[in-house]
Design a protein around this motif. Structure first.
Motif, PDB file in Angstrom:
ATOM      1  N   UNK A   6       4.372   7.464  -5.047  1.00 52.81           N
ATOM      2  CA  UNK A   6       3.320   6.655  -4.438  1.00 52.81           C
ATOM      3  C   UNK A   6       3.898   5.523  -3.582  1.00 52.81           C
ATOM      4  N   UNK A   7       5.043   4.989  -3.982  1.00 48.57           N
ATOM      5  CA  UNK A   7       5.591   3.824  -3.264  1.00 48.57           C
ATOM      6  C   UNK A   7       5.923   4.186  -1.815  1.00 48.57           C
ATOM      7  N   UNK A   8       5.427   3.405  -0.843  1.00 49.21           N
ATOM      8  CA  UNK A   8       5.721   3.700   0.555  1.00 49.21           C
ATOM      9  C   UNK A   8       7.229   3.747   0.835  1.00 49.21           C
ATOM     10  N   UNK A   9       7.619   4.753   1.615  1.00 48.13           N
ATOM     11  CA  UNK A   9       9.030   5.002   1.875  1.00 48.13           C
ATOM     12  C   UNK A   9       9.778   3.830   2.477  1.00 48.13           C
ATOM     13  N   UNK A  10       9.097   3.030   3.294  1.00 46.88           N
ATOM     14  CA  UNK A  10       9.818   1.975   4.008  1.00 46.88           C
ATOM     15  C   UNK A  10      10.397   0.949   3.044  1.00 46.88           C
ATOM     16  N   UNK A  11       9.644   0.544   2.007  1.00 44.88           N
ATOM     17  CA  UNK A  11      10.197  -0.440   1.067  1.00 44.88           C
ATOM     18  C   UNK A  11      11.331   0.177   0.261  1.00 44.88           C
ATOM     19  N   UNK A  12      11.167   1.464  -0.103  1.00 40.85           N
ATOM     20  CA  UNK A  12      12.232   2.128  -0.851  1.00 40.85           C
ATOM     21  C   UNK A  12      13.484   2.187   0.025  1.00 40.85           C
ATOM     22  N   UNK A  13      13.295   2.576   1.292  1.00 37.46           N
ATOM     23  CA  UNK A  13      14.437   2.726   2.189  1.00 37.46           C
ATOM     24  C   UNK A  13      15.170   1.404   2.356  1.00 37.46           C
ATOM     25  N   UNK A  14      14.413   0.342   2.640  1.00 33.36           N
ATOM     26  CA  UNK A  14      15.047  -0.955   2.879  1.00 33.36           C
ATOM     27  C   UNK A  14      15.764  -1.452   1.630  1.00 33.36           C
ATOM     28  N   UNK A  15      15.089  -1.321   0.462  1.00 32.36           N
ATOM     29  CA  UNK A  15      15.682  -1.826  -0.769  1.00 32.36           C
ATOM     30  C   UNK A  15      16.901  -1.003  -1.160  1.00 32.36           C
ATOM     31  N   UNK A  16      16.752   0.328  -1.062  1.00 37.41           N
ATOM     32  CA  UNK A  16      17.869   1.197  -1.425  1.00 37.41           C
ATOM     33  C   UNK A  16      19.033   0.982  -0.461  1.00 37.41           C
TER      34      UNK A  16
END
Lengths: 307, 287
Positions: free
Chosen positions: A147-157
């Motif tokens: 569910x988590x939007x990819x952009x926050x995952x991408x930036x954080x990861x």
């Protein structure tokens, strides 16, 4: 349901009663007969036309663009290109970057799938067969990346991998793709583990089967379809993954989607983008169409739905 | 080797160790990295300790516009696609010739990744795209319509709706199929017509599924990056695009982490609603 008691429903004649079967016999001018909400051929034909045009025309336009002859430009007022050629296909495939991106994508996808299977199996076994405190939390953790939007995952990861000196590496790319795929793998395999009746396992033990026999004769054959279904989806989502790859591994590693993105930005390169889009979409469609024939519906809906 | 622990604790340890590869992987790479982003939003470059200065710094018209714009994209996409998906679900409950074919045709956008869908639709709607060419040839319009990169997000909406109709149908149809057919028969026997059956039986009973589909499309449209980046206007920019530009172009993690935290909190709210609703769905096989 309560409201039904309040409005007394008029009792209709049996003649007016609609059954699914009489849709086939629906007349062309059904709407003139004052029968509300009756589906008939005309409505279905309209829906067909709408679906066909809205789904296929955008795809068709892209296919046309990929075959446009560069010496005869396609511009106003032509609705269709005047001349076709294979120029753009040859041109794009000759670019080193396109072949490199295709290779990277098709190396990353099977590796991601294998990593997902290895990591997901023990977890799915526990989630599917054991009762324990905190199971709900574990399932929630598995749901979150979907569910988590990819952009926050991408930036954080991206930040985390940077600190671990893994950004712009192939390992970082695999970690990112695994993160996208593993929830689907865990969920499909958990469903298959849940579906095995406890009686079958108990019966096997009662008849003197060893742990090894139970795994070999019951778990493996019954769980294999779930692993296969999960594998189809991790493979395809790895091929299609864009934002995490873009942040974590580009420009060192380019996959087909990040290459496509570079054609869509400020320099909108329609012809190249058309060719790369087709290259990206066709393997996924073929794999899913084939998988749909072999797999049970529930696996597909859990993977398709991305839920 | 026997560990000096009780049988119950050994069982717990076993469960923990088996969960570790899958859940542990997600916890380490996903949850911990998101947590650092949230924590980062309370820290400022070059200043020790925690502060909410980033939030007050970001609280400016452009940021509020971005939030409203993203919410608008989310709501319009979610309800826009429901407008098509729900009637199609009812149509699919009937038997007619070519039903399987129609079902496969509708599903095609599911196979198409967001990036490709964006390209397909932008290419079709662009000022020199096929739609405008046809409309101009028919003399319906003088100048090309601006359907992409417009400030109302019409282009974004069309792409999201195109992509999400089959997705919503998949969820709603699964829930509708789980409705006990005896209830529909009972309503029919009591004299309800199709419309009444739909209104008083099918829609109320599939409401949890409908709401789940709306929430999932909302969060996908609200948090999607590629589509507003490529089909959105220069101003206002959607939250995901704002986060991306602040970090990769301005190297401004102060702003970026605040925007990220806003997106994370929105997603968590949606997850909470989703898990509540999913429990109400019969069988709960969507969870």
């Amino acid at each position: 349901m309560n409201s039904e008691k309040n409005n007394q429903l008029p009792v209709e004649n049996p003649d007016n009663e609609h059954r699914p079967d009489d849709d086939k016999a629906g007349g062309l001018f059904w709407f003139l007969k004052g029968k509300p909400f009756k589906f008939s051929k005309i409505l279905i034909v309209l829906v067909f036309i709408l679906v066909l045009t809205s789904v296929f025309i955008p795809i068709l336009v892209a296919v046309l663009w990929s075959f446009v002859d560069p010496s005869v430009p396609w511009s106003y007022p032509d609705i269709f290109p005047k001349s076709f050629s294979l120029y753009h296909w040859q041109h794009v495939l000759k670019y080193g970057e396109v072949m490199r991106a295709i290779t990277t994508s098709f190396i990353a996808a099977p590796i991601t799938t294998a990593v997902c299977i290895v990591l997901a199996l023990p977890t799915s076994y526990v989630l599917g067969r054991k009762k324990f405190r905190g199971k709900g939390l574990a399932k929630l953790i598995v749901l979150l990346p979907i569910i988590m939007p990819g952009i926050v995952v991408a930036m954080s990861l991206g930040r985390l991998l940077n600190n671990l000196h893994l950004s712009q590496t192939f390992i970082g790319l695999i970690i990112a793709h695994t993160l996208v795929g593993i929830p689907y793998m865990i969920r499909t395999v958990t469903t298959t583990f849940e579906a095995i009746p406890q009686e079958v396992i108990d019966a096997a033990y009662d008849l003197g089967a060893s742990h090894f026999d139970v795994v070999k004769e019951i778990y493996i054959p019954l769980v294999l379809p779930g692993i296969f279904a999960g594998g189809v989806f991790t493979f395809i989502y790895s091929l299609e993954e864009f934002i995490l790859t873009f942040i974590v591994a580009t420009p060192t590693y380019r996959t087909i989607p990040t290459l496509l993105y570079s054609y869509l930005g400020y320099f909108f390169q329609r012809t190249n983008a058309s060719v790369v889009s087709i290259i990206l979409v066709v393997p996924g469609i073929v794999i899913l169409m084939v998988a749909e024939r072999f797999l049970k519906k529930e696996y597909l809906s859990s993977g398709f739905g991305k839920i | 080797m026997k560990l000096p622990i009780s049988k119950k604790n050994r069982e717990r340890l076993n469960i923990f160790l088996l969960l570790l590869p899958g859940v542990g992987f997600i916890a380490f790479f996903f949850i911990s990295s998101l947590m650092t982003t949230v924590i980062r939003s309370f820290q400022m470059d070059g200043i020790d300790g925690y502060t909410i200065a980033n939030y007050s710094k970001v609280l400016q018209p452009y940021f509020l516009d971005s939030i409203l714009y993203s919410i608008w994209i989310g709501i319009s996409s979610a309800f826009g696609s429901l407008l098509f998906a729900l009637p199609l679900c009812f149509l699919m409950r009937n038997h007619f010739r070519g039903k399987n074919l129609l079902n496969s045709l509708i599903k095609i956008p599911l196979f198409i990744p967001a990036l490709v869908a964006t390209f397909l639709i932008v290419n079709f709607l662009a000022p020199h795209g096929m739609l405008n060419l046809i409309l101009m040839r028919l003399n319906l319009i003088r100048e090309p319509l601006k359907l992409v990169q417009d400030k109302y997000g019409i282009g974004i909406m069309i792409i999201q709706i195109w992509k999400n109709i089959p997705f919503q149908m998949l969820i709603i149809m699964a829930v509708m199929e789980s409705i006990n057919p005896a209830l529909v028969d009972a309503a029919r026997n009591l004299g309800a017509n199709r419309w009444q059956v739909a209104r008083h039986v099918l829609i109320p009973l599939s409401m949890p599924g409908i709401l789940v589909s709306v929430i999932l499309v909302f969060i996908r449209a609200y948090g999607g990056f590629e589509i507003p980046k490529l089909a959105g206007p220069v101003y206002p920019i959607a939250l995901p695009v704002l986060m991306h530009t602040s970090i990769t172009e301005m190297f401004d993690w102060d702003t970026g982490s605040v925007v990220g935290t806003v997106i994370i909190i929105s997603a968590m709210i949606m997850v909470a609603i989703y898990t509540k609703l999913a429990k109400k769905i019969q069988g709960g096989d969507i969870v």
